[in-house]
Design an enzyme around this catalytic site. Structure first.
Site, short mmCIF file in Angstrom:
data_model
loop_
_atom_site.label_atom_id
_atom_site.label_comp_id
_atom_site.label_asym_id
_atom_site.label_seq_id
_atom_site.Cartn_x
_atom_site.Cartn_y
_atom_site.Cartn_z
N ASP A 154 0.86 -1.19 0.00
CA ASP A 154 0.00 0.00 0.00
C ASP A 154 0.90 1.23 0.00
O ASP A 154 1.54 1.55 1.01
CB ASP A 154 -0.90 0.01 1.24
N LYS A 195 -7.01 3.32 -3.48
CA LYS A 195 -7.45 3.31 -2.08
C LYS A 195 -7.67 4.73 -1.62
O LYS A 195 -6.93 5.65 -1.99
CB LYS A 195 -6.37 2.60 -1.25
N LYS A 244 -10.34 0.08 -2.57
CA LYS A 244 -10.23 -0.11 -1.12
C LYS A 244 -10.57 1.17 -0.37
O LYS A 244 -9.77 2.10 -0.33
CB LYS A 244 -8.81 -0.56 -0.76
#
Length: 328
Positions: free
Chosen positions: A165, A228, A264
């Site tokens: 991430d 995300k 996400k």
């Protein structure tokens, strides 16, 4: 329990080709706009328009569990805490509740940790098939020297992280320097190798929904496997309007290229009813394929606690205390 009986729930193997990215198309980026009032109206209508009850609600909540990136990102993390979290990821719903619901094999989508805890998490999850995700690139601000951010990704992959991430440089979005954002994201994607990369946009710091839409598109062009919302450390994290913008960017990218990119939402999603709303949004906008863990994740930890409480209420008719559902 007719809708749940004899259900064996396991994470699907990823068979879809990864998004390789495309050449930077600034004309496409310039055409991207965001009608804020219309987006907010649509988002406000979602909680009331999509409601599931009884067995169907339980089934949706079990689906949500399989899409959680169970996360601990605290300065006081210890190996013991991470091992307990991994044990919870292996069995996120108590065995007696799973038996009562007629299901087995429920696991979370991943466990997300800082770099120093990767090896501990990999060891604790051995044999489970649950991937370890690591936050990287100077998380959460993303302001460390560029070569160190790239090296951090490489070290996390070596340590066993299967998902990375990363955080983008917000200044590139705020100054409309799309070439710099594209080049940065492309370098991060290359450093990840076979590990999947989730691009954290930190949407609460991007200034406008149009910026969110354009940053989403740029990151996908540069090869992001997921986009995300947030690090969870910003003052504003995942929201339904932001989610709608990012999901429609994913849909436009898929329509144009044929490549699937995951989504996400992270930060601020702590209630079971909110998880159902996000799942309904994904189903409405992208279809059932995007309800699988390889294309949808929640960045959360406290969410699991509330889901387990709701499932116990579904079975017993009574709400239990939170301490009956520890994270480890």
């Amino acid at each position: 329990m007719s809708t749940l009986t004899h259900t064996q729930t396991q994470l699907p193997q990823v068979h879809l080709p990864r998004n390789p990215g495309i050449a930077l198309d600034l004309d496409w980026v310039a055409r991207v706009q965001a009608n804020t009032s219309a987006i907010e109206r649509r988002a406000a209508s979602l909680p009331g328009r999509r409601s599931v009850k009884k067995d169907y609600q339980a089934a949706w909540l079990l689906k949500a569990v399989t899409c959680i990136d169970l996360t601990t990102l605290s300065g006081d993390d210890t190996e013991g805490r991470v091992r307990r979290l991994c044990a919870k990821a292996r069995q996120p719903i108590r065995a007696d509740l799973q038996k009562a619901l007629g299901v087995s094999g429920i696991q979370t989508g991943a466990v997300c940790v800082y770099h120093d805890m990767i090896e501990t998490a990999v060891d604790a999850l051995q044999g489970s098939g649950i991937p370890v995700a690591a936050v990287s690139t100077g998380f959460p601000a993303g302001l460390s020297p560029f070569h160190l951010r790239v090296a951090e990704i490489e070290e996390s992959v070596k340590a066993g992280a299967r998902e990375i991430d990363i955080v983008i440089s917000r200044r590139h979005v705020l100054t409309q320097n799309w070439q710099a954002l594209y080049d940065e994201m492309k370098a991060f994607r290359k450093a990840c190798g076979d590990a999947h990369v989730k691009a954290i946009l930190a949407t609460g710091e991007l200034g406008s929904l149009r910026n969110v839409a354009r940053a989403s598109l740029i990151c996908m062009m540069a090869g992001a496997d997921f986009i995300k919302t947030s690090t969870g450390k910003e003052s504003v994290n995942a929201t339904l309007p932001v989610s709608l913008v990012m999901i429609r960017a994913i849909r436009d990218y898929f329509d144009a290229t044929g490549f699937h990119v995951g989504y996400k939402p992270a930060g601020g999603i702590s209630k079971a009813k909110d998880a159902i709303t996000y799942l309904a949004l994904m189903k409405d906008e992208l279809g059932n394929r995007w309800l699988q863990p390889d294309l949808f994740r929640f960045g959360a930890s406290s969410l699991l606690n509330d889901i387990e409480r709701q499932l116990e209420h579904h079975i017993t008719g009574a709400y239990s205390a939170s301490y009956r559902h520890p994270m480890g």
